[in-house]
Write a protein that holds these residues in place. Structure first.
Motif, PDB file in Angstrom:
ATOM      1  N   SER A 235      69.943  49.311  11.927  1.00  0.00           N
ATOM      2  CA  SER A 235      69.517  50.627  11.451  1.00  0.00           C
ATOM      3  C   SER A 235      67.992  50.680  11.402  1.00  0.00           C
ATOM      4  O   SER A 235      67.327  49.656  11.312  1.00  0.00           O
TER       5      SER A 235
ATOM      6  N   ASP B 233      60.309  64.093  11.239  1.00  0.00           N
ATOM      7  CA  ASP B 233      61.688  64.600  11.125  1.00  0.00           C
ATOM      8  C   ASP B 233      62.680  63.619  10.503  1.00  0.00           C
ATOM      9  O   ASP B 233      63.727  64.028  10.022  1.00  0.00           O
ATOM     10  N   GLN B 234      62.414  62.331  10.544  1.00  0.00           N
ATOM     11  CA  GLN B 234      63.253  61.287   9.933  1.00  0.00           C
ATOM     12  C   GLN B 234      64.683  61.223  10.497  1.00  0.00           C
ATOM     13  O   GLN B 234      65.580  60.691   9.846  1.00  0.00           O
ATOM     14  N   ILE B 235      64.889  61.761  11.687  1.00  0.00           N
ATOM     15  CA  ILE B 235      66.233  61.734  12.296  1.00  0.00           C
ATOM     16  C   ILE B 235      66.685  60.291  12.525  1.00  0.00           C
ATOM     17  O   ILE B 235      67.841  59.949  12.273  1.00  0.00           O
ATOM     18  N   CYS B 236      65.777  59.440  12.966  1.00  0.00           N
ATOM     19  CA  CYS B 236      66.139  58.040  13.232  1.00  0.00           C
ATOM     20  C   CYS B 236      66.571  57.319  11.959  1.00  0.00           C
ATOM     21  O   CYS B 236      67.464  56.470  11.982  1.00  0.00           O
TER      22      CYS B 236
ATOM     23  N   ASN C   6      57.988  52.178  12.697  1.00  0.00           N
ATOM     24  CA  ASN C   6      59.427  52.176  12.440  1.00  0.00           C
ATOM     25  C   ASN C   6      59.800  50.809  11.897  1.00  0.00           C
ATOM     26  O   ASN C   6      59.369  49.791  12.433  1.00  0.00           O
TER      27      ASN C   6
ATOM     28  N   CYS D 227      63.849  57.327  18.081  1.00  0.00           N
ATOM     29  CA  CYS D 227      62.804  58.018  17.332  1.00  0.00           C
ATOM     30  C   CYS D 227      61.879  58.656  18.374  1.00  0.00           C
ATOM     31  O   CYS D 227      61.031  57.967  18.956  1.00  0.00           O
TER      32      CYS D 227
ATOM     33  N   CYS E 240      57.642  59.117  10.995  1.00  0.00           N
ATOM     34  CA  CYS E 240      57.759  60.330  11.809  1.00  0.00           C
ATOM     35  C   CYS E 240      58.112  61.514  10.902  1.00  0.00           C
ATOM     36  O   CYS E 240      58.700  61.334   9.834  1.00  0.00           O
TER      37      CYS E 240
ATOM     38  N   HIS F  26      68.060  58.718   9.363  1.00  0.00           N
ATOM     39  CA  HIS F  26      69.349  59.248   8.936  1.00  0.00           C
ATOM     40  C   HIS F  26      70.463  58.999   9.952  1.00  0.00           C
ATOM     41  O   HIS F  26      71.619  59.340   9.695  1.00  0.00           O
ATOM     42  N   ASN F  27      70.122  58.395  11.082  1.00  0.00           N
ATOM     43  CA  ASN F  27      71.122  58.081  12.112  1.00  0.00           C
ATOM     44  C   ASN F  27      72.120  57.055  11.565  1.00  0.00           C
ATOM     45  O   ASN F  27      71.770  56.164  10.798  1.00  0.00           O
ATOM     46  N   THR F  28      73.361  57.171  11.983  1.00  0.00           N
ATOM     47  CA  THR F  28      74.388  56.193  11.615  1.00  0.00           C
ATOM     48  C   THR F  28      74.002  54.823  12.174  1.00  0.00           C
ATOM     49  O   THR F  28      73.585  54.722  13.324  1.00  0.00           O
TER      50      THR F  28
ATOM     51  N   ILE G 180      69.678  54.176  18.632  1.00  0.00           N
ATOM     52  CA  ILE G 180      68.956  55.002  17.679  1.00  0.00           C
ATOM     53  C   ILE G 180      67.618  55.309  18.337  1.00  0.00           C
ATOM     54  O   ILE G 180      66.934  54.404  18.816  1.00  0.00           O
TER      55      ILE G 180
END
Length: 115
Positions: free
Chosen positions: A76, A84-87, A66, A102, A82, A89-91, A100
């Motif tokens: 950020s 899914d890449q959610i972390c 990361n 992951c 990873c 795209h997190n604000t 945040i």
């Protein structure tokens, strides 16, 4: 009102003013918040956060990578390996109790009070 009462009031006001100045001087010299990054349940890094904090660093473990960026005190995760890449795209975060996460890489970036 007697002269003695006026002197007491002035004394209390002067003491209060000195206290306010002292508190504000200490606020400017220390960050009020920290960025705490944990990896696999262990503290990886803690960084004092101010509006001027700018830093980029990597959190690399057996689980993955990361890349974390702090720009003007805003945090950020700008890149991760990873699936899914959610972390990513997190604000971005900048307030106490924001985080945040992951999950695949088990990395958490959270802002905490600096006690």
């Amino acid at each position: 009102m007697k002269k003695r009462d006026i002197w007491i009031i002035l004394g209390v006001l002067i003491i209060a003013l000195i206290g306010i100045v002292f508190i504000n001087l200490n606020k400017d010299s220390e960050a009020e918040t920290l960025l705490r990054v944990t990896s696999e349940g262990k503290v990886y890094k803690e960084i004092p956060l101010t509006a001027e904090t700018n830093e980029t660093f990597n959190v690399e473990t057996d689980l993955g990578l990361n890349k974390i960026k702090i720009e003007d005190g805003v945090v950020s995760i700008y890149e991760a390996d990873c699936p899914d890449q959610i972390c990513v795209h997190n604000t971005p975060i900048d307030q106490v109790s924001e985080m945040i996460v992951c999950l695949p890489n088990q990395v958490i970036a959270e802002i905490i009070p600096n006690n």
